[in-house]
Every structure is written in C-alpha cells, then in structure tokens.
Design an enzyme around this catalytic site. Structure first.
Site, PDB file in Angstrom:
ATOM      1  N   GLU A 369       0.804  -1.220   0.000  1.00 23.50           N
ATOM      2  CA  GLU A 369       0.000   0.000   0.000  1.00 23.50           C
ATOM      3  C   GLU A 369       0.844   1.281   0.000  1.00 23.50           C
ATOM      4  O   GLU A 369       0.486   2.265   0.627  1.00 23.50           O
ATOM      5  CB  GLU A 369      -1.003   0.004   1.167  1.00 23.50           C
ATOM      6  CG  GLU A 369      -2.101  -1.028   0.999  1.00 23.50           C
ATOM      7  CD  GLU A 369      -3.331  -0.762   1.854  1.00 23.50           C
ATOM      8  OE1 GLU A 369      -3.422   0.307   2.480  1.00 23.50           O
ATOM      9  OE2 GLU A 369      -4.215  -1.644   1.884  1.00 23.50           O
ATOM     10  N   HIS A 646      -1.892  -1.556  10.481  1.00 22.93           N
ATOM     11  CA  HIS A 646      -1.396  -2.933  10.478  1.00 22.93           C
ATOM     12  C   HIS A 646      -0.175  -3.046  11.386  1.00 22.93           C
ATOM     13  O   HIS A 646       0.566  -2.071  11.573  1.00 22.93           O
ATOM     14  CB  HIS A 646      -0.979  -3.371   9.065  1.00 22.93           C
ATOM     15  CG  HIS A 646      -2.122  -3.671   8.156  1.00 22.93           C
ATOM     16  ND1 HIS A 646      -2.367  -4.918   7.639  1.00 22.93           N
ATOM     17  CD2 HIS A 646      -3.104  -2.881   7.648  1.00 22.93           C
ATOM     18  CE1 HIS A 646      -3.433  -4.884   6.855  1.00 22.93           C
ATOM     19  NE2 HIS A 646      -3.889  -3.646   6.847  1.00 22.93           N
TER      20      HIS A 646
END
Length: 662
Positions: A369, A646
């Site tokens: 990402e 995350h």
C-alpha cells in the site's frame, strides 16, 4: 535480466510524461484536499472537540467554494493531460530500481561482508508491513492522515530500528509464560575482548531488541573494526553486531549485585566485539533528532521503556564517565523464549516476540500500500539511509497489461541490503470492486547474498504480494494464490542459470511476504486456509488450517483506536498487545457468520488472538540440498504505532551449511 532504473526507455517519453502529469496534478490535489476536509480522523475529532468557536467548521465553509472553483477551472487542463498520460503508460516499465551510489548516505547501516558459505551458517532477516500510504482523502477512511509526513516518519523509524545493534538476552524463567515480558532500559558501556559474539554465561532465555544512542566518539574505529573482523575469524556468519547475555532464572529472573558484577566482569573480558566497534563507527554518522510526540519508539528516546531503569556496572567498580568513550543507551524489548529443556518436549524451536522495534540487521523489507507516488519518494529517501537497493513504483497504469483501467500502481515496495539480480512483476487480472482500480499483483526478486570459494553464486528468492481485500471474495483470493505459485515457478525457471549436474548458483532461501487479506481462524476464510500454497510453504505462526499457534497475534488493528493514549506509542502498543484483554480491545478479530461485525458487540465470537492477515512464508523445497533452513526468530512489531492500521511482522531465517569453521 536488465533492471529498470527509470520508468521509461528514453528521456523524451519521461519529459512528456512529466508534462502530462503536471497538467493532471492540480486537479488531483484539489479533489484530494476537498474530500479530505470532509473525512476527519478520530484524532482530529478529539482536537476539534476542544474548540468552542467551531473554527474548523468555519474554515470548511470558507475553503469549500474556493476548492470547488479551482477544481472546475483545472478540469480542462487535467483532461488534456489525461489524453497524453494514458497512452504513455503502454511504454512504461513495471518498476523502478534504485541503487544508492553514495555509500556515505547509508549512515545507519552496518557494512556487509560477502558470505562465503563458511562457518556454521548465516541468518537473514525479512520484514513486511502494510503502511497505508494512499492519497490522503482515501487514507482517512482507514483513520490515518497526512500521508506525506507519515511516509517520511515510517521510513525514519524503520531504518532507525534496523540499524541498532542486535543484542540477545536469554532468561531461563519457568514462571513467565507471557508472549512478551516487560521492557527495560539499561545503560551499558561495552569494554574489552576479541570475540564477535560476546556471551555472558548466567542462563536466561529471552530475546531482546536494543535501542542505542551513541555519541560522536568511535567514528575513527571503522578501520580498526574491519581489521579486527579479519582477525577474529568467521565464528558465525549469521550473527552480525550481536551481543549475547545469559543469566540464571533463579529468584524470578532478578539479578543480585554479585551476579550483576559477574555478568559485567565477563562482558569486560569478552569485548570489544567487532559489533561494538563497527556499531560505534556507524552510530557517529547518524544525525541526532528530537523525539516527536507519539514516537517513543524513536531511537533517540531517552525515556525508560517501562517502569524500571537498570544501570549495569562494568568491571569491578563504578565507571568514570570521562573514561568511557563509547556509550550505548540500550532499550530492551524482552521476550520469553522456551528453555532448552522445554524444547525437547515441544515443537517450538525459535524465538517469538512482540517487539517495539524492527529487528536489528534487517536485510530485506517488503511493503504494501505504498500507492502515493510522492509518499513513495519520501519513503525511499529515508530507507536509503539503511538499504542500498530499493524497487518501488511497482505496477501498471491505465489499461496496459490488465483487463480494467488502473488508476494507481500495485503499492508494493522492496528494499534490500543485498544486490538485486533479477526482478519481475505480474498484475492480478481478476481484481473486483474498488480493488480493480489498483494494479495489485506480485513482485518477484532474486538477490545475491554471497558466493562460495568455487565462485558459485549464493542467491535467494523473495516474493512480495497484496491480495484482494474485499471480504467474501474467497474465490478471487484463491485464484490469485494459484497465479502467485505459477508465476513464481516461472520466475525461478527463467532466472536460474544452474543445472543439476553443474550448479552455478546455490539457492539459500525462498520467502513469500505480503498482505494476503485472510486469516487462519475465520470461518469465512476456509478456502484460503486450505490452499495448496501452505503445503509447499511453511507459516511459522500456523499449526494447521483454522488453528494458529498460541503466541501468534493478529496484525490488523481496529482503526477507531489508533490514537488512544494506551496504544499511540510503540511501547504502549507493545504493552497492550501482551495481554489478552488488551488485544480484544485494539485488534480486529475473526467472527463467525452468526454474529455481528461490530467490535464492541462481538466478544462472544472472538477466536484466536486477532485477524492475522500479514504473512511471512518460507519453503525448504528447491533449495541447495546440503543446506538446512529454519526459523530463528519471529516478531510482531509495534514501532509504527499511530502511523498505520497494520502490525509489521519480521522473520529471521538461519541457513545452516553444516560445515565446521575453517
């Protein structure tokens, strides 16, 4: 295979692409800012709650018409730019390979010596993280913001964590069964000795990752360190800059003054190690920076990690501050490791921990990402302080190479301390929904990590991927796992220059890293859990389909709690995740089909220790037959607390050659 160092084959296309993007960018930026102003994060909401005059609401009322007017005015230019930009993507290369030419820029990295496959073996450390570097308006839907500043801070924290000395403390403590014990800080002055690995025999079984702060002294020791390195011999290629301390686990693991003196007396007899000399030389090059709010994981933090501050004395007496040339402020994140006697009765053979820092001597890093191109440049600049080789801006745009139009790249980024020999990228053609707008795929890399005395190259394979994210798309993810295996097999065949009879290359490892967007405990993910990938590759955290090991925790954080005081710093997040109740409050958990999906109301359906969707897999298939690969350490990392939703993960593999030291 030629590695692409620029996105286009010639300068004319590069200039034309820059011109077209220059026409598009004002419209893109204005749209991003306009949407971002209406999507506040929980952090911003708390900040604005103290504003009695509703200043922010007033700003939105004023700026929105301005943004809209400028956006409409920029649309014709953006349309012209798009008509130029889109066909250019057919000539665009699938990635950019960046190699650091100025070695002095890598002031945080320890100099690597080429592995000659001598000694007992060598360890390699791999890290993976989803960093959520989307355009700011989209990142806010994950409750993170300020993408450009986050990219710079993420890179700084990663390279600071990886460039500190590797220090291990082993504690034999049968009373401690937690995933990770409390952290502590200790002020130590490395002294005297010849051995690369300083071992203080006193029996503790816990692993530590240490933070350091060095002064400018020791900068002249780099030449001496290299001389000492050559004279010390190769005791273990896998232990760079490693200090090992062993302490008996009696009295609940606490050390008496006599034991402390004994420990430091032996340390005095063992050092100075190659690691301390090289580490000090590198520390002096690292610029000091002030600790920022919410960054207790920064390596310049002088605060104690937890409640205790342990001051270790060197030798038989108190150390005069004026006589100590090199001081390291060590910040330890200590983790329980099963004792040798216990290992005989269990299947666990490696360290596992929740660490406030990225592992020391991190060799390879796979990120997902990294969608925003400006953020990718800032991140690359920071990572180049430690990693010499980086592959970024991976993917395709427009309609080139995939079935649907792609607005952003794959978001994959790879960084390495070892040279990249070959690289290849493939786009998943079956993306659905919003995922189809990004060129999600797989990046395959071949790196050279050494050579044998017979001039055979020692290589490794690393794959980085990001699968379909939308819940319920199990069939899509399984198809993507099938393609991942096929592409990897093709890549290995096309890049191999060896034959069975006359091998020119010896394969040391084959690792897959990435965000697979399914966990091993959810009932909805049964198809992925039983995929054939897990018959060829091993997951260190997994027992079998539907069951993780007790110490494994989820890697997906609850976005709503990212800025809570209890978890907004690396140390705080580490402390929370060490307890079961803390994990229930701040991790996203697997749910059964019979329960709702709200975090507050699903306590009855909690299973495992959270949704673990970020994976690190390795295989023993296709490697050099005479070598053995095994996991040495596995970590869940909290150093990026407040910067992404995350948890990064890291794995250290030991490649054992089975040869005795020369």
């Amino acid at each position: 295979m030629v590695l692409y160092t620029s996105p286009f084959p010639n300068s004319f296309l590069s200039v034309l692409h820059s011109f077209s993007w220059g026409l598009i960018f004002p419209c893109y930026w204005l749209a991003d800012r306009l949407v971002a102003s209406f999507v506040p994060t929980t952090y911003e909401k708390r900040q604005r709650a103290d504003d009695p005059c509703y200043f922010h609401a007033l700003c939105i009322i004023i700026t929105t018409p301005i943004y809209l007017a400028l956006l409409v005015a920029s649309l014709p230019f953006a349309l012209i730019g798009f008509l130029l930009w889109s066909p250019l993507q057919s000539a665009r290369r699938p990635y950019i390979y960046s190699r650091l030419e100025d070695k002095n820029h890598a002031n945080g990295a320890t100099l690597l010596t080429e592995w000659k496959a001598a000694g007992n073996g060598k360890s390699f450390c791999f890290g993976s993280a989803n960093v959520c570097l989307l355009p700011d308006s989209l990142a806010r839907f994950n409750n993170v913001f300020n993408t450009q500043a986050r990219a710079k801070e993420i890179g700084r924290r990663i390279r600071n964590g990886a460039s500190r000395p590797q220090i291990k403390i082993y504690i034999d403590s049968p009373t401690n069964t937690s995933i990770s014990a409390a952290s502590f800080s200790s002020l130590v002055s490395p002294q005297g000795g010849d051995n690369t690995n300083r071992t203080v025999n006193a029996g503790i079984k816990r692993t530590t990752s240490m933070e350091y702060k060095g002064d400018n002294s020791g900068s002249n020791n780099s030449e001496d360190s290299r001389e000492d390195k050559g004279g010390a011999g190769e005791t273990n290629d896998g232990e760079e800059n490693t200090c090992i301390v062993r302490i008996n686990g009696e009295d609940n693991g606490h050390m008496s003054d006599t034991e402390t003196d004994a420990v430091n007396g032996q340390a005095h007899a063992s050092g100075p190690a190659e690691s301390s000399l090289e580490g000090d030389a590198e520390i002096s090059k690292t610029p000091n920076h002030k600790q920022k709010e919410g960054d207790s994981g920064s390596l310049d933090s002088c605060s104690a990690s937890r409640e205790s501050l342990v001051k270790v004395r060197v030798g038989d007496g108190t150390v005069d501050q004026s006589t100590v040339n090199n001081k390291l402020l060590y910040k330890a994140s200590i983790m329980k490791k099963t004792s040798v006697r216990k290992k005989k009765h269990t299947d666990e053979t490696f360290d596992h921990e929740i660490s406030a820092f990225f592992p020391a001597n991190l060799d390879f890093l796979c990120l997902q990402e990294v969608f925003d191109k400006r953020a990718a440049e800032k991140l690359k600049e920071q990572l180049h302080h430690y990693f010499e080789y980086i592959v970024y801006d991976v993917g395709v745009y427009s309609c080139h190479g995939c079935c649907s139009f792609k607005f952003v790249n794959s978001g994959l980024l790879f960084a390495s301390r070892y040279p990249v020999m070959d690289a290849a990228y493939h786009c998943y053609p079956n993306g659905r929904g919003t995922d189809s707008l990004a060129s999600k795929g797989a990046l395959f890399l071949k790196v050279q990590v050494g050579s044998t005395p017979q001039d055979q190259r020692i290589v490794g394979y690393i794959s980085c991927t990001h699968l379909q994210a939308i819940a319920g798309d199990t069939t899509v993810r399984c198809e993507q796992l099938d393609m991942l295996q096929d592409w990897l097999s093709e890549f290995r065949k096309s890049t191999s220059s060896s034959s069975t009879a006359n091998p020119e290359e010896l394969v040391a490892f084959d690792v897959i890293c990435g965000d697979l967007n399914f966990d091993n405990c959810s009932s909805e993910d049964k198809l992925e859990q039983q995929h054939s990938l897990f018959t060829h590759y091993k997951d260190p955290c997994r027992i079998g389909p539907g069951e993780d090991k007790p110490w494994a925790i989820g890697t997906l954080l609850d976005p709503e709690g990212l800025y809570d005081e209890e978890v907004c710093t690396p140390d705080n997040l580490q402390k929370v995740l060490e307890s079961e109740e803390g994990r229930k409050g701040y991790l996203v958990y697997p749910t059964s089909k019979n329960h709702g999906s709200s975090q507050k109301g699903r306590k009855a359906s909690l299973k495992g220790n959270g949704r673990r969707i970020d994976y690190m897999l390795y295989t023993e298939e296709g490697l050099y037959l005479e070598w053995k690969v095994e996991v040495e350490e596995f970590s869940f990392i909290t150093q990026l607390a407040g910067l992404t939703d995350h948890l990064p993960v890291a794995m250290r593999l030991m490649v054992s050659t089975g040869e005795d030291d020369p």
